[in-house]
Scaffold this active site. Structure first.
Site, mmCIF file in Angstrom:
data_model
loop_
_atom_site.group_PDB
_atom_site.id
_atom_site.type_symbol
_atom_site.label_atom_id
_atom_site.label_comp_id
_atom_site.label_asym_id
_atom_site.label_seq_id
_atom_site.Cartn_x
_atom_site.Cartn_y
_atom_site.Cartn_z
ATOM 1 N N LYS A 256 41.083 24.294 45.082
ATOM 2 C CA LYS A 256 39.777 23.647 44.993
ATOM 3 C C LYS A 256 38.799 24.616 44.337
ATOM 4 O O LYS A 256 38.885 25.821 44.556
ATOM 5 C CB LYS A 256 39.297 23.299 46.401
ATOM 6 C CG LYS A 256 38.036 22.480 46.438
ATOM 7 C CD LYS A 256 37.736 22.038 47.861
ATOM 8 C CE LYS A 256 36.454 21.212 47.900
ATOM 9 N NZ LYS A 256 36.512 20.033 47.007
ATOM 10 N N ILE B 58 35.509 26.421 44.321
ATOM 11 C CA ILE B 58 34.393 26.729 45.220
ATOM 12 C C ILE B 58 33.188 26.975 44.315
ATOM 13 O O ILE B 58 33.139 27.980 43.606
ATOM 14 C CB ILE B 58 34.670 27.990 46.075
ATOM 15 C CG1 ILE B 58 36.068 27.940 46.715
ATOM 16 C CG2 ILE B 58 33.583 28.208 47.100
ATOM 17 C CD1 ILE B 58 36.199 27.059 47.916
ATOM 18 N N ARG C 71 47.344 47.452 42.691
ATOM 19 C CA ARG C 71 47.158 48.580 41.764
ATOM 20 C C ARG C 71 45.741 49.103 41.922
ATOM 21 O O ARG C 71 44.944 48.543 42.670
ATOM 22 C CB ARG C 71 47.321 48.052 40.330
ATOM 23 C CG ARG C 71 46.389 46.855 40.087
ATOM 24 C CD ARG C 71 46.298 46.477 38.637
ATOM 25 N NE ARG C 71 45.749 45.156 38.450
ATOM 26 C CZ ARG C 71 44.462 44.848 38.322
ATOM 27 N NH1 ARG C 71 43.552 45.806 38.412
ATOM 28 N NH2 ARG C 71 44.067 43.617 38.122
ATOM 29 N N ARG D 219 30.414 47.660 32.684
ATOM 30 C CA ARG D 219 31.539 47.902 31.774
ATOM 31 C C ARG D 219 31.040 47.915 30.332
ATOM 32 O O ARG D 219 30.460 46.936 29.855
ATOM 33 C CB ARG D 219 32.589 46.807 31.931
ATOM 34 C CG ARG D 219 33.214 46.780 33.317
ATOM 35 C CD ARG D 219 34.475 45.930 33.295
ATOM 36 N NE ARG D 219 34.940 45.666 34.656
ATOM 37 C CZ ARG D 219 36.132 45.147 34.942
ATOM 38 N NH1 ARG D 219 36.972 44.832 33.954
ATOM 39 N NH2 ARG D 219 36.489 44.937 36.193
HETATM 40 P P1 ADP Z 1 40.017 44.333 37.568
HETATM 41 O O1 ADP Z 1 39.452 43.673 38.752
HETATM 42 O O2 ADP Z 1 40.631 45.652 37.803
HETATM 43 O O3 ADP Z 1 39.153 44.264 36.380
HETATM 44 P P2 ADP Z 1 41.515 42.490 36.099
HETATM 45 O O4 ADP Z 1 42.337 41.405 36.697
HETATM 46 O O5 ADP Z 1 40.294 42.153 35.341
HETATM 47 O O6 ADP Z 1 41.228 43.428 37.288
HETATM 48 O O7 ADP Z 1 42.470 43.341 35.190
HETATM 49 C C1 ADP Z 1 42.251 44.670 34.769
HETATM 50 C C2 ADP Z 1 42.919 44.876 33.462
HETATM 51 O O8 ADP Z 1 44.271 44.515 33.526
HETATM 52 C C3 ADP Z 1 42.314 44.057 32.363
HETATM 53 O O9 ADP Z 1 42.360 44.830 31.201
HETATM 54 C C4 ADP Z 1 43.240 42.859 32.278
HETATM 55 O O10 ADP Z 1 43.220 42.355 30.970
HETATM 56 C C5 ADP Z 1 44.564 43.459 32.640
HETATM 57 N N1 ADP Z 1 45.481 42.557 33.386
HETATM 58 C C6 ADP Z 1 45.356 42.149 34.655
HETATM 59 N N2 ADP Z 1 46.401 41.395 35.054
HETATM 60 C C7 ADP Z 1 47.233 41.312 34.000
HETATM 61 C C8 ADP Z 1 48.490 40.673 33.765
HETATM 62 N N3 ADP Z 1 49.103 39.934 34.696
HETATM 63 N N4 ADP Z 1 49.043 40.818 32.554
HETATM 64 C C9 ADP Z 1 48.431 41.546 31.604
HETATM 65 N N5 ADP Z 1 47.263 42.174 31.768
HETATM 66 C C10 ADP Z 1 46.661 42.062 32.935
HETATM 67 P P1 ADP Z 2 42.735 36.790 37.901
HETATM 68 O O1 ADP Z 2 44.124 37.019 38.428
HETATM 69 O O2 ADP Z 2 42.717 36.368 36.490
HETATM 70 O O3 ADP Z 2 41.825 37.914 38.256
HETATM 71 P P2 ADP Z 2 41.515 35.281 40.092
HETATM 72 O O4 ADP Z 2 42.323 34.329 40.884
HETATM 73 O O5 ADP Z 2 41.211 36.592 40.705
HETATM 74 O O6 ADP Z 2 42.237 35.486 38.682
HETATM 75 O O7 ADP Z 2 40.171 34.569 39.651
HETATM 76 C C1 ADP Z 2 39.345 35.139 38.653
HETATM 77 C C2 ADP Z 2 37.935 34.585 38.787
HETATM 78 O O8 ADP Z 2 37.946 33.157 38.632
HETATM 79 C C3 ADP Z 2 37.277 34.817 40.132
HETATM 80 O O9 ADP Z 2 36.662 36.085 40.227
HETATM 81 C C4 ADP Z 2 36.263 33.689 40.172
HETATM 82 O O10 ADP Z 2 35.138 33.967 39.363
HETATM 83 C C5 ADP Z 2 37.009 32.549 39.508
HETATM 84 N N1 ADP Z 2 37.743 31.731 40.495
HETATM 85 C C6 ADP Z 2 39.012 31.926 40.900
HETATM 86 N N2 ADP Z 2 39.395 30.993 41.795
HETATM 87 C C7 ADP Z 2 38.338 30.180 41.972
HETATM 88 C C8 ADP Z 2 38.085 29.009 42.775
HETATM 89 N N3 ADP Z 2 39.025 28.476 43.559
HETATM 90 N N4 ADP Z 2 36.857 28.433 42.688
HETATM 91 C C9 ADP Z 2 35.890 28.945 41.892
HETATM 92 N N5 ADP Z 2 36.073 30.036 41.109
HETATM 93 C C10 ADP Z 2 37.269 30.659 41.148
#
Ligand code: ADP
Ligand code: ADP
Ligand code: MG
Length: 461
Positions: free
Chosen positions: A202, A204, A293, A339
């Site tokens: 869902k 949020i 990580r 950043r």
């Molecule tokens: P953070 O909260 O540390 O910023 P992110 O999810 O934004 O976490 O990822 C950090 C870095 O790792 C970014 O450069 C993103 O593009 C890369 N990254 C994260 N998850 C993956 C993945 N599953 N495959 C490839 N790159 C990833």
């Molecule tokens: P990633 O693995 O790419 O970091 P996340 O699941 O952590 O993906 O979600 C990345 C971002 O997408 C969150 O920080 C939030 O801004 C948005 N998001 C993720 N899930 C939801 C949700 N269920 N409802 C609203 N926003 C979401």
């Protein structure tokens, strides 16, 4: 066994960060790099370096065989994966262990469970942590998933189980558009992550992103408090803070404890982050994922706790148990990170690789600039655009904001456009000043800015 020589399997600012932590522990380092990164700062700082392939990440930073070979040929006994690339790749963790080296992170089984976002949701539920309402694991059949989406209620988010970095996510606003978006998400996930599995949640609305830093030694886990990362563009964080001023002490306590419960339930070892959405209106938080990580924004936690998280993860990988009890992890003041990406915020965030013709760093008390730059460095076009992070600390959030303004003024990066001017504009915004934000706030703000520019353009014309 304590680590004798550490191979750094990453690039950019995080490679520099890991090198510093290793050197502070007296551990020599080996830096691997692609042909495009021969001149990068981390190569210059490391004791040894090994070229592992051409610029394309798939052939260098994602090339497990070449990285293992670099470890063997230099006598490294441990590998730090940083973030991105192979950091959450269970096969890599396994290959490192099979080659007789130590992986600085949790074991392959933990990465498998917690790195698959659909499996991690299940684990969170088992540990008694609330998740966003959604599918029970990966959805198989798209029409079944469509039915479930209607039950959950639109809008729903379609997410890649293997996703990360904000990629592989779609929002479906109605049952009509659901099937197309779901199959798009699956195709994109297959291409980007080699796994087409998707699940639904869902949406949020107007939630904040709040996350908890964890350290575990395989037996015990502690938290190092929370960070708020609600300022995002395309679901990627641009501005992060510790602590979150949006939650009260009782909520903070529940949130941080739930992250520890989850970490303990999987016997977590190393540094990790449990991510949540926080809904102000109901004072509720929902687990979204765990990153197994070190995270980009870890320095804000370091600034308020005084811990060196990267050093702790290296110590833990070397066999040490947690050196801090929960009560010893204190919070002090407020930290903010922005950043600096090689992207032009005044031009649709267009990537801007090129030569850094000059650089001036901010400094002084409470200022930290973690970056990969030096004068005449050529930013290659092949990788993530993050150049560095400016982090400030102050006694209060207000003091940190003032110090951020001062530090942004002192920082100059010439030759490549960066996101720096964006933060100067944001600092004057009253929602930012009062932290009245949510994860969609920045995109709304950017939309309003470009409308304003368009309106002014009309007047001039
Ligand atoms: P953070 O909260 O540390 O910023 P992110 O999810 O934004 O976490 O990822 C950090 C870095 O790792 C970014 O450069 C993103 O593009 C890369 N990254 C994260 N998850 C993956 C993945 N599953 N495959 C490839 N790159 C990833
Ligand atoms: P990633 O693995 O790419 O970091 P996340 O699941 O952590 O993906 O979600 C990345 C971002 O997408 C969150 O920080 C939030 O801004 C948005 N998001 C993720 N899930 C939801 C949700 N269920 N409802 C609203 N926003 C979401
Ligand atoms: Mg995330």
């Amino acid at each position: 066994m304590p680590i004798g020589k550490l191979l750094i399997a990453n690039r950019g600012e995080i490679a520099v960060r890991i090198n510093r932590a290793a050197r502070d522990l007296g551990i020599p380092t080996v830096q691997v790099h692609s042909a495009a990164d021969r001149e990068m700062l981390a190569v210059k700082l490391a004791g040894e370096s090994v070229e592992i392939g051409p610029p394309l990440a798939a052939k260098s930073y994602l090339n497990i065989d070449r990285i293992i070979e670099a470890g063997r040929s230099t006598g490294a006994d441990a590998v730090h994966p940083g973030y991105g690339f192979l950091a959450e790749n269970a096969a890599f963790a396994e290959a490192v262990a099979d080659a007789g080296m130590t992986f600085v992170g949790p074991d392959a089984a933990t990465i498998r469970t917690m790195g698959d976002k659909a499996l991690a949701r299940r684990q969170a539920e088992l540990a008694g942590v609330a998740t966003v309402p959604g599918s029970d694991g990966v959805v198989g059949d798209i029409s079944e998933a469509g039915k479930l989406a209607s039950e959950i209620g639109f809008p729903v988010m379609i997410k890649a189980a293997a996703g990360g970095g904000g990629r592989g996510i779609r929002v479906a606003r109605s049952g009509d558009e659901f099937p197309t978006l779901a199959s798009q998400a699956s195709t994109e996930a297959l291409a980007a992550f080699g796994d087409g599995g998707i699940y639904i949640e869902k949406v949020i609305e107007n939630a904040r992103h709040v996350e908890v830093q964890i350290l575990g030694d395989g037996t015990d886990s502690i938290h190092c408090w929370e960070r708020e990362c609600s300022i995002q563009r395309r679901r990627q964080k641009l501005w992060e803070e510790a602590p979150s001023t949006a939650i009260d002490e009782a909520t903070r306590d529940r949130l941080c404890r739930s992250a520890v419960d989850l970490a303990v339930s999987v016997g977590y070892s190393g540094a990790g982050t449990v991510e949540y959405l926080f809904d102000d209106s109901s004072n509720s938080f929902y687990f979204i994922e765990m990153n197994t990580r070190i995270q980009v924004e870890h320095p804000v936690t370091e600034m308020v706790t005084g811990l060196d998280l990267v050093a702790e993860m290296i110590r833990i990988a070397g066999g040490s148990s947690l050196r801090h009890r929960q009560d010893d992890v204190r919070r002090n003041g407020h930290a903010i990170e922005v950043r600096l990406n090689a992207e032009d915020p005044l031009n649709g965030f267009m990537p801007c690789p090129g030569t850094v013709t000059d650089i001036a760093s901010a400094g002084g008390l409470g200022v930290r600039f973690d970056h990969m730059l030096y004068r005449d460095y050529v930013v290659p076009p092949f990788y993530d655009s993050l150049l560095g992070k400016l982090i400030v600390h102050g006694e209060t959030r207000e003091a940190a904001l003032t110090r951020l303004a001062r530090s942004l003024e002192e920082t100059r990066i010439e030759g490549v456009a960066t996101t720096l001017p964006l933060f100067q504009l944001l600092l004057n915004d009253c929602d930012i000043r009062s932290n009245a934000v949510h994860t969609g706030w920045l995109e709304d703000w950017l939309g309003a800015q470009s409308n304003e520019v368009r309106k002014q353009g009309d007047t001039i014309a």
